[in-house]
Design an enzyme around this catalytic site. Structure first.
Site, PDB file in Angstrom:
ATOM      1  N   HIS A 139       4.316  -8.268  -7.412  1.00  0.00           N
ATOM      2  CA  HIS A 139       5.415  -9.229  -7.374  1.00  0.00           C
ATOM      3  C   HIS A 139       5.767  -9.567  -8.826  1.00  0.00           C
ATOM      4  O   HIS A 139       4.900  -9.504  -9.705  1.00  0.00           O
ATOM      5  CB  HIS A 139       4.904 -10.478  -6.642  1.00  0.00           C
ATOM      6  CG  HIS A 139       5.923 -11.532  -6.397  1.00  0.00           C
ATOM      7  ND1 HIS A 139       6.306 -12.426  -7.373  1.00  0.00           N
ATOM      8  CD2 HIS A 139       6.624 -11.871  -5.299  1.00  0.00           C
ATOM      9  CE1 HIS A 139       7.201 -13.263  -6.870  1.00  0.00           C
ATOM     10  NE2 HIS A 139       7.411 -12.943  -5.611  1.00  0.00           N
ATOM     11  N   ASP A 167      -3.978 -11.369  -7.216  1.00  0.00           N
ATOM     12  CA  ASP A 167      -2.873 -12.099  -6.597  1.00  0.00           C
ATOM     13  C   ASP A 167      -3.169 -12.139  -5.098  1.00  0.00           C
ATOM     14  O   ASP A 167      -3.023 -11.147  -4.394  1.00  0.00           O
ATOM     15  CB  ASP A 167      -1.544 -11.390  -6.895  1.00  0.00           C
ATOM     16  CG  ASP A 167      -0.364 -12.092  -6.224  1.00  0.00           C
ATOM     17  OD1 ASP A 167      -0.603 -12.977  -5.370  1.00  0.00           O
ATOM     18  OD2 ASP A 167       0.787 -11.743  -6.527  1.00  0.00           O
ATOM     19  N   GLN A 216      -0.470 -13.184  -0.425  1.00  0.00           N
ATOM     20  CA  GLN A 216      -0.311 -12.705   0.954  1.00  0.00           C
ATOM     21  C   GLN A 216      -1.667 -12.494   1.617  1.00  0.00           C
ATOM     22  O   GLN A 216      -1.830 -12.777   2.806  1.00  0.00           O
ATOM     23  CB  GLN A 216       0.504 -11.400   0.981  1.00  0.00           C
ATOM     24  CG  GLN A 216       1.906 -11.518   0.402  1.00  0.00           C
ATOM     25  CD  GLN A 216       2.816 -12.417   1.230  1.00  0.00           C
ATOM     26  OE1 GLN A 216       2.571 -12.692   2.406  1.00  0.00           O
ATOM     27  NE2 GLN A 216       3.876 -12.907   0.613  1.00  0.00           N
ATOM     28  N   LYS A 220       2.778 -20.577   1.578  1.00  0.00           N
ATOM     29  CA  LYS A 220       2.630 -19.380   2.424  1.00  0.00           C
ATOM     30  C   LYS A 220       1.456 -19.547   3.392  1.00  0.00           C
ATOM     31  O   LYS A 220       1.269 -18.759   4.304  1.00  0.00           O
ATOM     32  CB  LYS A 220       2.393 -18.152   1.558  1.00  0.00           C
ATOM     33  CG  LYS A 220       3.583 -17.800   0.678  1.00  0.00           C
ATOM     34  CD  LYS A 220       3.354 -16.498  -0.027  1.00  0.00           C
ATOM     35  CE  LYS A 220       4.202 -16.364  -1.263  1.00  0.00           C
ATOM     36  NZ  LYS A 220       5.610 -16.161  -0.987  1.00  0.00           N
ATOM     37  N   CYS A 227      11.453  -9.716  -4.940  1.00  0.00           N
ATOM     38  CA  CYS A 227      10.820  -9.978  -6.237  1.00  0.00           C
ATOM     39  C   CYS A 227       9.828  -8.863  -6.590  1.00  0.00           C
ATOM     40  O   CYS A 227       8.745  -9.139  -7.130  1.00  0.00           O
ATOM     41  CB  CYS A 227      10.134 -11.347  -6.271  1.00  0.00           C
ATOM     42  SG  CYS A 227      11.247 -12.692  -5.942  1.00  0.00           S
TER      43      CYS A 227
HETATM   44  N1  C6P Z   1       6.599 -13.997  -2.436  1.00  0.00           N
HETATM   45  C1  C6P Z   1       8.259 -13.320  -0.796  1.00  0.00           C
HETATM   46  O1  C6P Z   1       9.282 -13.475  -0.123  1.00  0.00           O
HETATM   47  P1  C6P Z   1       5.457 -18.349  -5.569  1.00  0.00           P
HETATM   48  O2  C6P Z   1       6.915 -18.055  -5.636  1.00  0.00           O
HETATM   49  O3  C6P Z   1       4.881 -18.706  -6.891  1.00  0.00           O
HETATM   50  O4  C6P Z   1       5.098 -19.303  -4.484  1.00  0.00           O
HETATM   51  O5  C6P Z   1       4.745 -16.977  -5.127  1.00  0.00           O
HETATM   52  C2  C6P Z   1       4.946 -15.823  -5.895  1.00  0.00           C
HETATM   53  C3  C6P Z   1       4.328 -14.629  -5.244  1.00  0.00           C
HETATM   54  C4  C6P Z   1       3.320 -13.956  -5.905  1.00  0.00           C
HETATM   55  N2  C6P Z   1       2.694 -12.919  -5.337  1.00  0.00           N
HETATM   56  C5  C6P Z   1       3.013 -12.479  -4.112  1.00  0.00           C
HETATM   57  C6  C6P Z   1       2.267 -11.342  -3.518  1.00  0.00           C
HETATM   58  C7  C6P Z   1       4.028 -13.123  -3.392  1.00  0.00           C
HETATM   59  O6  C6P Z   1       4.327 -12.690  -2.160  1.00  0.00           O
HETATM   60  C8  C6P Z   1       4.738 -14.197  -3.991  1.00  0.00           C
HETATM   61  C9  C6P Z   1       5.890 -14.846  -3.276  1.00  0.00           C
HETATM   62  C10 C6P Z   1       7.718 -14.459  -1.605  1.00  0.00           C
HETATM   63  O7  C6P Z   1       7.655 -12.251  -0.788  1.00  0.00           O
HETATM   64  C11 C6P Z   1       8.781 -15.155  -2.370  1.00  0.00           C
HETATM   65  S1  C6P Z   1       9.499 -14.155  -3.606  1.00  0.00           S
END
Ligand code: C6P
Length: 407
Positions: free
Chosen positions: A123, A201, A204, A227, A365
């Site tokens: 991401h 990371d 998910q 999430k 993203c």
């Molecule tokens: N993915 C998606 O629709 P934030 O925005 O900081 O809460 O999370 C960022 C982020 C980092 N790593 C992974 C694997 C993610 O999935 C995400 C957030 C969302 O897939 C919003 S872009």
């Protein structure tokens, strides 16, 4: 106990609403999950009865709020199986947690020519902070490729690790764009064999798979509360105490200091050293409630349920000749990305939306990953603990309608 998804759905008030006059089919949990009543009620209750600033006042309310805030830290620590509560730092989101590591650990430990290994699955949150550090310090980014299914090419990873300049591996445990589950335990083991720390990371993976930081032995892990069925505005950086303790502060201000004079400031110990300013008090407590809720259902049962819905969706989408699933790695969960011939994903998502089906369309993203698969964007259906096979049927019916419209 069998998993009663309809009883679970009743815990989520928003799931009973209609959109465009049709029952909501929410297939966008990877972007942000919906909130159970327990989280909503807990946050309301805190603001109604136990709200004050934390770590500051001697008065009863401040002590009550502080206790609940710190209880949430304990819940996160237990959920991740961290060794100590002080290994849990509250941030705004996962993005801020990666930026914290890049800015604090990265600036203190990386020099020109040092290498950080990431992957094509990342991401932007796990790409851009390292690029910013590259601009500042002259570090080098190395990227582990993925094959045509979207699985990590482990031989390439091992080849990149062989360089004596690798100082950090920063990698996702699960792709938000394709649903690929990476062999993160093996990734960590191989890095550690060379004394290289690993940032995971877990955004998910924490939701769809569950994560045990001590079993994995990861050095850092980041996640976002929203999430995990918790509120927005709160994320987590897990870091091994020995690493966090050696890191300089990321931001300066109130609550992170031991003593301030105009000449000099000394800082508190971890984790407060990294939590400058008034934190997201209600949201942190809400995240604790979300963890209680998820733990109450049981991660194993959630995972089994989600896998059933995911497998069913994979089969149903395969039956549609016009749909191409992007990302077919053998180890996947919770997320299905796809395209339809001659239909832009945004049009597809817009038409689905008219029938109440919410999917995300875009690059998720993860633009380098889209480039890798030669698509500007995909449509993405992502499942949560409340998703059902009937919702998959609604998605498929919607896709058939899209095909009709576009001929
Ligand atoms: N993915 C998606 O629709 P934030 O925005 O900081 O809460 O999370 C960022 C982020 C980092 N790593 C992974 C694997 C993610 O999935 C995400 C957030 C969302 O897939 C919003 S872009």
């Amino acid at each position: 106990m069998p998993y009663d998804v309809h009883a679970v759905r009743a815990d989520f008030p928003i799931l009973s609403r209609q959109v465009h006059g049709r029952p909501l089919v929410y297939l966008d949990s990877a972007a942000s999950a919906q909130k159970p009543r327990h989280v909503i009620d807990t946050m309301t209750e805190v603001m109604t009865a136990e709200y004050a600033n934390v770590h500051r006042g001697v008065h009863w309310l401040s002590a009550a709020a502080t206790r609940r805030f710190e209880e949430a830290r304990t819940k996160v620590a237990r959920f991740l199986n961290a060794a100590e509560d002080r290994e849990i730092v509250f941030t705004r989101n996962a993005t801020e947690a990666v930026n914290l590591v890049a800015s604090s650990w990265g600036r203190a430990n990386l020099r020109e020519g040092d290498e950080v290994v990431i992957s094509w699955l990342e991401h932007h949150a796990n790409i851009v902070p390292w690029q910013m550090l590259r601009a500042e310090k002259g570090i080098v980014l190395k990227v582990v490729p993925v094959d045509d299914r979207g699985a990590l090419v482990m031989e390439e990873y091992e080849r990149l690790l062989a360089s004596p300049r690798v100082r950090l591996v920063a990698m996702t445990a699960m792709s938000n764009a394709l649903g690929t589950i990476t062999p993160i335990a093996e990734v960590i083991e191989l890095a550690h064999a060379r004394g290289i720390p690993v940032l995971v990371d877990g955004c998910q993976a924490v939701t769809h798979l569950g994560v045990d930081v001590r079993a994995l032995d990861c050095d850092f892990l980041v996640l976002s509360g929203h999430k995990l069925y918790g509120p927005t505005g709160v994320g987590v950086l897990y870091g091994k105490a020995e690493l966090l303790s050696q890191m300089p502060p990321y931001q300066g201000g109130g609550d992170m200091i031991a003593r301030v004079t105009f000449e000099e400031t000394t800082f508190k110990d971890i984790p407060q050293r990294f939590e400058a300013g008034t934190p997201a008090i209600v949201e942190v407590i809400g995240l604790g409630a979300a963890i209680d809720y998820v733990s109450g259902l049981g991660l194993d049962r959630i995972r089994a349920h989600e896998q059933d819905v995911f497998d069913y969706a994979s089969r149903r989408l395969q039956e549609l000749n016009s749909v191409r699933v992007v990302g077919t790695a053998p180890e996947r969960a919770g997320i299905l990305s796809f395209t339809m011939e001659d239909v832009h994903p945004h049009d597809l998502a817009t038409i689905l939306d008219r029938s109440g089906v919410a999917v995300r369309a875009g690059h998720h993203c993860a633009q380098p990953l889209m480039d890798r698969f030669g698509v500007p964007a995909t449509a993405r259906a992502s499942f949560g603990l409340y998703s059902t096979r009937e919702e998959v049927d609604a998605l498929v019916a919607g896709l058939e309608r899209v095909r009709e419209i576009f001929g």
